[in-house]
Design a protein around this motif. Sequence first.
Motif, PDB file in Angstrom:
ATOM      1  N   GLY A  79       5.615   4.968   4.853  1.00 28.37           N
ATOM      2  CA  GLY A  79       6.196   4.667   6.164  1.00 28.37           C
ATOM      3  C   GLY A  79       7.654   4.285   6.038  1.00 28.37           C
ATOM      4  O   GLY A  79       8.524   4.804   6.745  1.00 28.37           O
TER       5      GLY A  79
ATOM      6  N   ALA B 230       3.475  10.584  -3.872  1.00 32.51           N
ATOM      7  CA  ALA B 230       3.879  10.486  -2.463  1.00 32.51           C
ATOM      8  C   ALA B 230       5.195  11.219  -2.197  1.00 32.51           C
ATOM      9  O   ALA B 230       5.426  11.689  -1.080  1.00 32.51           O
ATOM     10  CB  ALA B 230       4.003   9.023  -2.050  1.00 32.51           C
TER      11      ALA B 230
ATOM     12  N   SER C  83       0.845  -1.199   0.000  1.00 33.20           N
ATOM     13  CA  SER C  83       0.000   0.000   0.000  1.00 33.20           C
ATOM     14  C   SER C  83       0.872   1.237   0.000  1.00 33.20           C
ATOM     15  O   SER C  83       2.051   1.196   0.381  1.00 33.20           O
ATOM     16  CB  SER C  83      -0.885   0.011   1.246  1.00 33.20           C
ATOM     17  OG  SER C  83      -0.087   0.241   2.395  1.00 33.20           O
ATOM     18  N   GLU C  84       0.265   2.351  -0.410  1.00 35.31           N
ATOM     19  CA  GLU C  84       1.018   3.597  -0.420  1.00 35.31           C
ATOM     20  C   GLU C  84       1.417   3.989   1.006  1.00 35.31           C
ATOM     21  O   GLU C  84       2.513   4.495   1.237  1.00 35.31           O
ATOM     22  CB  GLU C  84       0.202   4.709  -1.078  1.00 35.31           C
ATOM     23  CG  GLU C  84       1.060   5.898  -1.439  1.00 35.31           C
ATOM     24  CD  GLU C  84       0.403   6.834  -2.442  1.00 35.31           C
ATOM     25  OE1 GLU C  84      -0.053   6.337  -3.508  1.00 35.31           O
ATOM     26  OE2 GLU C  84       0.321   8.033  -2.157  1.00 35.31           O
ATOM     27  N   ALA C  85       0.535   3.713   1.977  1.00 33.31           N
ATOM     28  CA  ALA C  85       0.850   4.047   3.376  1.00 33.31           C
ATOM     29  C   ALA C  85       2.076   3.283   3.846  1.00 33.31           C
ATOM     30  O   ALA C  85       2.972   3.831   4.491  1.00 33.31           O
ATOM     31  CB  ALA C  85      -0.348   3.748   4.271  1.00 33.31           C
TER      32      ALA C  85
END
Length: 427
Positions: free
Chosen positions: A119, A147, A113-115
């Motif tokens: 991170g 991002a 995921s992009e999250a």
Amino acid sequence: MPPLLRLVFICTVFLLTSFLLAAHPSTSATVLLLLRPAAVFDGETQHPGWVVLVENDRIRAVGPAARITAPAGARTLDLPGLTLLPGLIEGHSHLLLHPYNETPWNDQVLLESEALRVGRATVHARATLAAGFTTARDLGTEGAGYADVGLKQAIEQGIIPGPRLLVATRALVATGSYGPKLSTDVDVPQGAQEADGVDGVIRAVREQIGKGADIIKVYADYRWGLNEPSSATFSQDELNLIVKTANSAGRPVVAHASTPEGIRRATLAGVQTIEHGDNGTADVFKLMKQRGVALCPTVAAGDAIAQYRGWHKGQDPGPERIRQKRESMKLARQSGVQFAIGGDVGVFTHGDNVREAELLVREYGFTPLDVLRGFTSGNARIFQLPDRGRILPGLLADLIAVAGDPTQDVAALRQVKLVLKGGVEVK
Ligand SMILES: [Zn+2]
């Protein structure tokens, strides 16, 4: 309000504001810091016995210790045995990728995921800065959208530590030329933005710039099929338009290119740098030199990937890809083309950026001075960053101190003892 009365009103407000500002000058005090290392490498030359005076976020003076005295209120920092040099500039990173031997590129693009990726990227940014890299050209999010723009903002706002970033956002590929490629029956998200034709490429370049791209990155060649060699992708006309559109907005274009034809088209279009250049010929390197296009050879990426694929370095002679790279680098050096220095870090571990310099010295005939200049004044000149890369009065106080003399042994760059970014001690 009548015009005359309005004028009187505006003037009164202006005078009153000026008076109030003068009565309450800024309360932030000047911070002065005198750095006394064993030697200063100013981006060009090593100077034993020199010192550097920093005022707030800028370099105020540099020169022999006898000529520069600490002004009243200055803090002195003794750095015995250390060389002070400009903060290093990474020429080619991907903060949103992690090493492919941990997770293959396809899986990073499709399954993470992009999250999760952001991170990780915060940790990568911190490691990069701690390794002495105060600026990085981050050349594509590889499927993580924009991002990098948010990551850059988080660093600028002091939320997370990291280098000053020049970001390329999504990068541009010709439709069908990039990956991941699964079955022909499914369309999967790609690692870069597809764009084609006059309207298509202009629109995509403007879209990326509008969302925060400092640099436009194009893939001038790539593997059209999974198991075939790279071929040119964008037409000459498309590349010309990409460069024209980006340049008119004040952004440079960089091109991923490894084939002679991809390099040739991108060079003729007027890109700033060619990334990789693995199969470059004497002819295309000569053209690059004529047009003032620099080569960022990223030898560390190829070296890492070959080892991920089973090359036992030090025991086996090395696969064909490595042999070819050595050959083309010989031609590049003979051509006199200028080199940007960057390793394509992300393919290998963030914070291990110096690996590129070490390989260039140990295996590609560069001197320690070549790569030191490259990582500082050279990259700053090629990337058009006149406010950094050298130790001169007025430039940004992005400075690092390393143990020993890196002009003699490039491995000294691994012994980073101090990092100042904009005059602030971050390590
Ligand atoms: Zn790359």
